[in-house]
Design an enzyme around this catalytic site. Structure first.
Site, PDB file in Angstrom:
ATOM      1  N   HIS A  14     -32.250  -5.071   4.933  1.00 29.37           N
ATOM      2  CA  HIS A  14     -32.138  -5.876   3.701  1.00 29.37           C
ATOM      3  C   HIS A  14     -31.344  -5.067   2.672  1.00 29.37           C
ATOM      4  O   HIS A  14     -31.661  -3.918   2.395  1.00 29.37           O
ATOM      5  CB  HIS A  14     -33.537  -6.209   3.173  1.00 29.37           C
ATOM      6  CG  HIS A  14     -33.566  -7.299   2.136  1.00 29.37           C
ATOM      7  ND1 HIS A  14     -32.784  -7.263   0.994  1.00 29.37           N
ATOM      8  CD2 HIS A  14     -34.268  -8.456   2.070  1.00 29.37           C
ATOM      9  CE1 HIS A  14     -33.034  -8.358   0.283  1.00 29.37           C
ATOM     10  NE2 HIS A  14     -33.913  -9.103   0.917  1.00 29.37           N
ATOM     11  N   TYR A  43     -31.698  -5.391  -3.949  1.00 30.68           N
ATOM     12  CA  TYR A  43     -31.745  -6.605  -4.780  1.00 30.68           C
ATOM     13  C   TYR A  43     -30.649  -6.632  -5.843  1.00 30.68           C
ATOM     14  O   TYR A  43     -30.220  -7.693  -6.281  1.00 30.68           O
ATOM     15  CB  TYR A  43     -33.074  -6.689  -5.543  1.00 30.68           C
ATOM     16  CG  TYR A  43     -34.266  -6.913  -4.677  1.00 30.68           C
ATOM     17  CD1 TYR A  43     -34.219  -7.834  -3.634  1.00 30.68           C
ATOM     18  CD2 TYR A  43     -35.453  -6.233  -4.910  1.00 30.68           C
ATOM     19  CE1 TYR A  43     -35.322  -8.048  -2.839  1.00 30.68           C
ATOM     20  CE2 TYR A  43     -36.570  -6.454  -4.116  1.00 30.68           C
ATOM     21  CZ  TYR A  43     -36.506  -7.352  -3.089  1.00 30.68           C
ATOM     22  OH  TYR A  43     -37.593  -7.567  -2.313  1.00 30.68           O
ATOM     23  N   HIS A  94     -28.959 -11.119  -0.641  1.00 31.65           N
ATOM     24  CA  HIS A  94     -29.042 -12.252  -1.564  1.00 31.65           C
ATOM     25  C   HIS A  94     -27.621 -12.580  -1.986  1.00 31.65           C
ATOM     26  O   HIS A  94     -26.941 -11.707  -2.551  1.00 31.65           O
ATOM     27  CB  HIS A  94     -29.897 -11.893  -2.784  1.00 31.65           C
ATOM     28  CG  HIS A  94     -31.321 -11.580  -2.441  1.00 31.65           C
ATOM     29  ND1 HIS A  94     -32.255 -11.173  -3.364  1.00 31.65           N
ATOM     30  CD2 HIS A  94     -31.983 -11.632  -1.253  1.00 31.65           C
ATOM     31  CE1 HIS A  94     -33.415 -10.998  -2.769  1.00 31.65           C
ATOM     32  NE2 HIS A  94     -33.274 -11.256  -1.489  1.00 31.65           N
ATOM     33  N   GLU A 135     -29.210 -14.955   2.616  1.00 34.60           N
ATOM     34  CA  GLU A 135     -30.595 -15.396   2.491  1.00 34.60           C
ATOM     35  C   GLU A 135     -30.671 -16.674   1.660  1.00 34.60           C
ATOM     36  O   GLU A 135     -29.996 -16.798   0.633  1.00 34.60           O
ATOM     37  CB  GLU A 135     -31.456 -14.291   1.849  1.00 34.60           C
ATOM     38  CG  GLU A 135     -32.924 -14.697   1.755  1.00 34.60           C
ATOM     39  CD  GLU A 135     -33.878 -13.554   1.442  1.00 34.60           C
ATOM     40  OE1 GLU A 135     -33.435 -12.389   1.360  1.00 34.60           O
ATOM     41  OE2 GLU A 135     -35.076 -13.837   1.267  1.00 34.60           O
ATOM     42  N   HIS A 152     -38.839 -19.042  -0.479  1.00 35.72           N
ATOM     43  CA  HIS A 152     -37.669 -19.408  -1.283  1.00 35.72           C
ATOM     44  C   HIS A 152     -37.296 -20.875  -1.107  1.00 35.72           C
ATOM     45  O   HIS A 152     -37.012 -21.565  -2.084  1.00 35.72           O
ATOM     46  CB  HIS A 152     -36.467 -18.538  -0.898  1.00 35.72           C
ATOM     47  CG  HIS A 152     -36.644 -17.090  -1.215  1.00 35.72           C
ATOM     48  ND1 HIS A 152     -35.683 -16.146  -0.937  1.00 35.72           N
ATOM     49  CD2 HIS A 152     -37.662 -16.407  -1.797  1.00 35.72           C
ATOM     50  CE1 HIS A 152     -36.112 -14.953  -1.325  1.00 35.72           C
ATOM     51  NE2 HIS A 152     -37.316 -15.087  -1.842  1.00 35.72           N
ATOM     52  N   ASP A 176     -39.848 -17.731  -7.013  1.00 37.66           N
ATOM     53  CA  ASP A 176     -39.732 -16.610  -6.087  1.00 37.66           C
ATOM     54  C   ASP A 176     -40.831 -15.566  -6.254  1.00 37.66           C
ATOM     55  O   ASP A 176     -40.553 -14.401  -6.555  1.00 37.66           O
ATOM     56  CB  ASP A 176     -38.338 -15.955  -6.223  1.00 37.66           C
ATOM     57  CG  ASP A 176     -38.088 -14.932  -5.122  1.00 37.66           C
ATOM     58  OD1 ASP A 176     -38.970 -14.758  -4.248  1.00 37.66           O
ATOM     59  OD2 ASP A 176     -37.011 -14.299  -5.131  1.00 37.66           O
TER      60      ASP A 176
HETATM   61 ZN    ZN Z   1     -38.332 -13.497  -2.510  1.00 37.43          ZN
HETATM   62 FE    FE Z   2     -36.923 -12.949   1.601  1.00 41.74          FE
HETATM   63 FE    FE Z   3     -34.706 -11.075   0.099  1.00 42.68          FE
END
Ligand code: ZN
Ligand code: FE
Ligand code: FE
Length: 276
Positions: free
Chosen positions: A67, A70, A107, A142, A179, A224
């Site tokens: 991942h 953010y 994201h 995502e 989400h 979220d």
């Molecule tokens: Zn989330």
């Molecule tokens: Fe997620």
């Molecule tokens: Fe995520």
């Protein structure tokens, strides 16, 4: 067999995450490519990466998932933030060539007032800048909840991005149950229709991973906030239908619920009993 794992911390290294996964009954896991708030990435110790690979082969792991941080935003109004995001992503992709993990989730971004069309254009431009011929990694967009100015809370937006990515076989999607429920896709009442709609708009062949989360907030709230499995607005029955859906059940599922290892172990044990 249910392919399931959770988000783990990279702080002890790669092999350590593999061992943590096994200790909680998981056969996969997700981890941040670097500090989730950004910053310098640790160099990969090839011995550690190899040890993880050995473990994965021995215990038949499902694909792992990285991942991105953010803070990475390919479509900020600020060009220096866009450039920073591109540099970080490129560096992540290069380092991932050394890992037994070739799925990279991120994201798509927040357009910060520029509007969705400009946001989508900048995401496409960013991806086409950082992706390179011969890369092993498949980049996953995502699905987002639509909080703030987030891009990617509608399947159509993801489709528009995918359509313009030059290296077509290295772009896919990771679906996050919290989400999409937040975004207005009712996975509790209309899962079949949503899966069908995903197939029509994006194509299920683009779907590589599912983030399995319950939701702290009601349907359509664009907030979220993840909840532990069974304690949110999706509920255990809703989550159970997701893992058993005939067109989703083969995919790897990654828990991102607010838990420590023991909490994840319990959720994994429950979900295994629910997998038919
Ligand atoms: Zn989330
Ligand atoms: Fe997620
Ligand atoms: Fe995520």
């Amino acid at each position: 067999m249910l392919n399931i794992g959770c988000h783990l911390s990279l702080s002890g290294g790669y092999e350590a995450m593999g061992k943590d996964a096994l200790s909680i009954g998981a056969n996969t896991f997700q981890f941040f490519s670097r500090n989730p708030r950004g910053g310098a990435a640790r160099e990969i110790d090839p011995k550690d990466a190899d040890a993880l690979k050995v473990l994965m082969d021995e215990y038949n792991f499902a694909p792992l998932l990285t991942h991105a941080p953010y803070t990475l935003n390919l479509c900020s109004h600020d060009p220096s933030i866009r450039k920073f995001a591109q540099d970080m992503m490129r560096d992540d992709l290069e380092r991932m060539e050394q890992l037994p993990c070739h799925l990279y989730n991120f994201h798509p971004g927040s357009h910060t007032g520029q509007g969705i069309d400009v946001g989508i254009e900048q995401i496409i431009e960013g991806l086409n800048t950082v992706m390179f011929d011969g890369q092993k990694t498949i980049i996953l967009l995502e699905t987002m909840s639509g909080k703030g100015s987030e891009v990617g809370s509608k399947f159509e937006e993801l489709r528009r991005i995918i359509d313009h990515v030059r290296i077509d076989d290295k772009i896919g999607v990771c679906l996050d149950t919290c989400h999409i429920y937040d975004a207005g896709y009712d996975v509790v009442e209309a899962l079949d229709e949503i899966v069908e709609n995903f197939d029509e708009v994006i194509g299920l062949d683009r779907l590589y991973a599912i983030h399995l989360n319950d939701d702290k907030n009601p349907f359509g709230s664009h907030k979220d906030r993840h909840e532990t499995i069974g304690n949110g607005s999706i509920g255990l029955d809703g989550i159970t239908r997701v893992i058993n859906h005939p067109r989703l059940r083969h995919l790897p599922f990654y828990l991102e619920t607010p838990n420590e290892l023991d909490g994840y172990a319990k959720e994994i044990a429950i979900l295994k009993t629910k997998y038919l």
